[in-house]
Design an enzyme around this catalytic site. Structure first.
Site, short mmCIF file in Angstrom:
data_model
loop_
_atom_site.label_atom_id
_atom_site.label_comp_id
_atom_site.label_asym_id
_atom_site.label_seq_id
_atom_site.Cartn_x
_atom_site.Cartn_y
_atom_site.Cartn_z
N ARG A 29 77.33 104.45 8.22
CA ARG A 29 76.93 103.08 8.59
C ARG A 29 75.46 102.95 8.99
O ARG A 29 74.75 103.90 9.09
CB ARG A 29 77.82 102.59 9.74
CG ARG A 29 77.77 103.41 11.00
CD ARG A 29 78.67 102.80 12.09
NE ARG A 29 78.74 103.62 13.28
CZ ARG A 29 79.62 104.60 13.47
NH1 ARG A 29 80.53 104.90 12.54
NH2 ARG A 29 79.60 105.30 14.59
N ASP A 30 75.09 101.71 9.24
CA ASP A 30 73.80 101.31 9.82
C ASP A 30 72.62 101.56 8.87
O ASP A 30 71.66 102.27 9.21
CB ASP A 30 73.56 102.02 11.18
CG ASP A 30 74.72 101.84 12.15
OD1 ASP A 30 75.51 100.90 11.94
OD2 ASP A 30 74.83 102.62 13.11
N MET B 126 76.47 90.61 22.68
CA MET B 126 75.44 91.18 21.81
C MET B 126 75.41 92.69 21.97
O MET B 126 75.49 93.19 23.09
CB MET B 126 74.07 90.63 22.22
CG MET B 126 72.89 91.39 21.64
SD MET B 126 71.31 90.99 22.46
CE MET B 126 70.89 89.44 21.74
N GLU C 297 73.90 107.29 14.88
CA GLU C 297 73.96 105.85 14.65
C GLU C 297 72.53 105.30 14.50
O GLU C 297 71.57 105.87 14.99
CB GLU C 297 74.66 105.16 15.82
CG GLU C 297 76.12 105.60 15.96
CD GLU C 297 76.93 104.72 16.92
OE1 GLU C 297 78.03 104.29 16.54
OE2 GLU C 297 76.46 104.48 18.05
N SER D 103 75.95 97.02 11.91
CA SER D 103 74.48 97.04 11.96
C SER D 103 73.84 97.32 10.62
O SER D 103 74.40 98.03 9.77
CB SER D 103 74.01 98.07 12.98
OG SER D 103 74.18 97.53 14.26
N ASP E 147 73.57 95.99 19.15
CA ASP E 147 72.35 96.41 18.45
C ASP E 147 71.50 95.29 17.85
O ASP E 147 72.05 94.38 17.20
CB ASP E 147 72.68 97.30 17.25
CG ASP E 147 73.76 98.31 17.51
OD1 ASP E 147 74.17 98.46 18.67
OD2 ASP E 147 74.19 98.94 16.55
C1 FRU Z 1 75.80 101.22 17.65
C2 FRU Z 1 76.98 100.79 16.78
C3 FRU Z 1 76.64 100.94 15.32
C4 FRU Z 1 77.57 99.95 14.66
C5 FRU Z 1 77.59 98.83 15.67
C6 FRU Z 1 78.89 98.08 15.74
O1 FRU Z 1 75.78 100.65 18.91
O2 FRU Z 1 78.13 101.53 17.14
O3 FRU Z 1 76.78 102.25 14.83
O4 FRU Z 1 77.11 99.54 13.42
O5 FRU Z 1 77.28 99.40 16.93
O6 FRU Z 1 78.78 96.95 16.54
#
Ligand code: FRU
Length: 461
Positions: free
Chosen positions: A148-149, A25, A205, A85, A27
């Site tokens: 992303r995210d 696990m 992020e 994420s 984020d």
């Molecule tokens: C942050 C991250 C995010 C990405 C995800 C990939 O911990 O690097 O930016 O979406 O983890 O698992």
């Protein structure tokens, strides 16, 4: 078909923090409330206790405390090498997941990637269907591959999405997009951007944007900061920029970046607004550069307790949500603790300890005879220091002056969450206790203590 990873021993399995049923696990994702259930998703690799092609793991809860693990919500398909994420939002009686599609077209070079934003939805909050015309958003011209995210929220009839991104100048920034239907998105603003790589990072992020007690807050996890005094000692940090969005420019006019937790094991936060209006934050209770000894047991990673956020004294304060009191079983301690005496707490406990000031110097030790966590307060500088007695074991931050020193500590089988003075400072640690943990007060300052044993197996896997 690969078999899901199985947990081989319970020795570090947490009693009341959410973990995977086995496998990796990172984020928290999609923290939301839908049809009477709180939902939390997380970056999940079911087949090994290591990062791999990302899935979304899933759990739901009636009370934010007792979680029921459900099946995988999203798995990468032929078009995606990972479901990175993202967040969840309720619209049209459905729970929508908005996530990043991670693509590595060149199998030999994982750094040769691109990222886009995608959606999926569910009517029952359990089974999700990916939109057939994904992606719904691709990166703008003036961006590198880091895009992303997505964190989505609704404001009136419109939806907004804040995205972690990197401009062509290689500085972290947060872009905001607007949509009426979650399928078609237009750029609304570059909300904020790093002032320099060293002070604010090359990539932001997991951004999150919300109003809190009259302030506009951009919470995010920048990469690439240089250590500065007591600050920024983990590989990446999580913190916030606070201020106000200028209605003309749509830019966030804000102060400097402030770390939100000062421990070794805290990253990639996500918040949600509970139905009663509380802003609740949860985070990954690990860090990319921190050891995870549970890996050899077939699992890796956990989430923090949910924490309620408020602004006070120009900072964000964090308190465990009121519901955590439901975890209390029998009372272990009540009254003053005698200095240098040891009081057993077990391995899942809540300890509240209030010292009269001026309490200073070494305050207390949590120990199982093998692992130690020491807390101190430097008298003149008000530097609050924790030491977990490992290499690079110290973390510290300045505390405001106060009449009392209040500690609230949540111990679990391989963790400690420490809240100082009603959440003015927090320290989150993975600490792999080997036996019964005791508390020993190290100062003669007057104190009052209360402690409870906390529930084991609060979650089902
Ligand atoms: C942050 C991250 C995010 C990405 C995800 C990939 O911990 O690097 O930016 O979406 O983890 O698992």
């Amino acid at each position: 078909m690969a078999e899901p990873m199985k947990v081989t021993t319970q020795r570090y399995r947490l009693g009341y923090h959410l973990m995977t049923p086995g496998g990796w696990m990172n984020d928290p994702n999609g923290f939301s409330f839908f049809k009477g259930w709180y939902h939390i998703f997380y970056q999940f690799y079911p087949y090994k206790a290591e990062w791999g092609p990302m899935h979304w793991g899933h759990a739901r809860s009636r009370d934010l405390i007792h979680w029921e693990t459900l099946g995988v919500a999203l798995a990468p398909d032929a078009e995606e090498n990972g479901c990175f994420s993202g967040s969840a939002v309720v619209y049209d009686d459905k729970l929508w997941l908005v996530y990043t599609g991670h693509h590595t077209p060149n199998a030999r070079d994982p750094e040769d990637f691109y990222q886009d934003q995608r959606v999926a939805w569910s009517e029952d909050g359990i089974h999700f269907t990916k939109y057939g015309a994904n992606p719904v958003l691709t990166k703008p011209e003036d961006n590198t591959k880091h895009f992303r995210d997505p964190k989505v929220w609704q404001d009136g009839k419109d939806f907004y999405m804040v995205l972690g991104s990197q401009g062509l100048d290689h500085l972290g920034r947060a872009l905001v997009y607007r949509s009426e239907n979650l399928l078609s998105w237009q750029l609304a603003t570059e909300l904020s951007k790093a002032k320099s790589k060293e002070t604010e990072g090359y990539m932001w992020e997991c951004p999150d944007f919300f109003h809190l007690d009259g302030q506009d807050v951009l919470l995010m996890s920048p990469q690439g900061l240089d250590p500065d005094g007591d600050r920024f000692h983990n590989m990446n940090q999580t913190g916030y920029l606070m201020g106000h969005v200028n209605p003309e420019t749509k830019h966030l006019e804000r102060g400097e970046f402030v770390e939100i937790d000062h421990g070794h094991d805290f990253y990639a936060t996500q918040t949600m607004m509970a139905p009663d209006g509380r802003r609740i934050m949860i985070a990954w209770m690990n860090a990319w550069d921190s050891p995870m000894y549970e890996v050899e047991d077939g699992w890796a990673g956990a989430l923090t307790l949910p924490r309620e956020l408020h602004v006070k004294n120009g900072r964000i304060y964090q308190q465990p949500i009121a519901e955590v009191c439901q975890l209390r079983e029998n009372e272990l301690l009540h009254g003053p603790l005698e200095a240098e005496n040891e009081y057993a707490l077990g391995r899942k406990a809540e300890l509240q300890l209030t010292f009269e000031r001026p309490a200073a110097g070494r305050l207390l030790l949590l120990t199982d005879g093998e692992k130690h966590l020491q807390l101190s307060l430097e008298p003149d500088t008000h530097r609050f220091v924790i030491d977990r007695n490992t290499e690079d074991g110290e973390r510290a931050a300045k505390l405001l002056d106060s009449d009392e020193l209040k500690l609230r500590i949540f111990l679990d089988k391989s963790s400690a969450e420490i809240f100082v003075n009603d959440g003015e400072l927090t320290f989150t640690e993975r600490i792999y206790w080997q036996g019964v943990v005791s508390v020993r007060v190290l100062t003669s300052a007057k104190n009052q203590a209360q402690a409870w044993n906390l529930e084991d197996e609060a979650n089902t896997y």
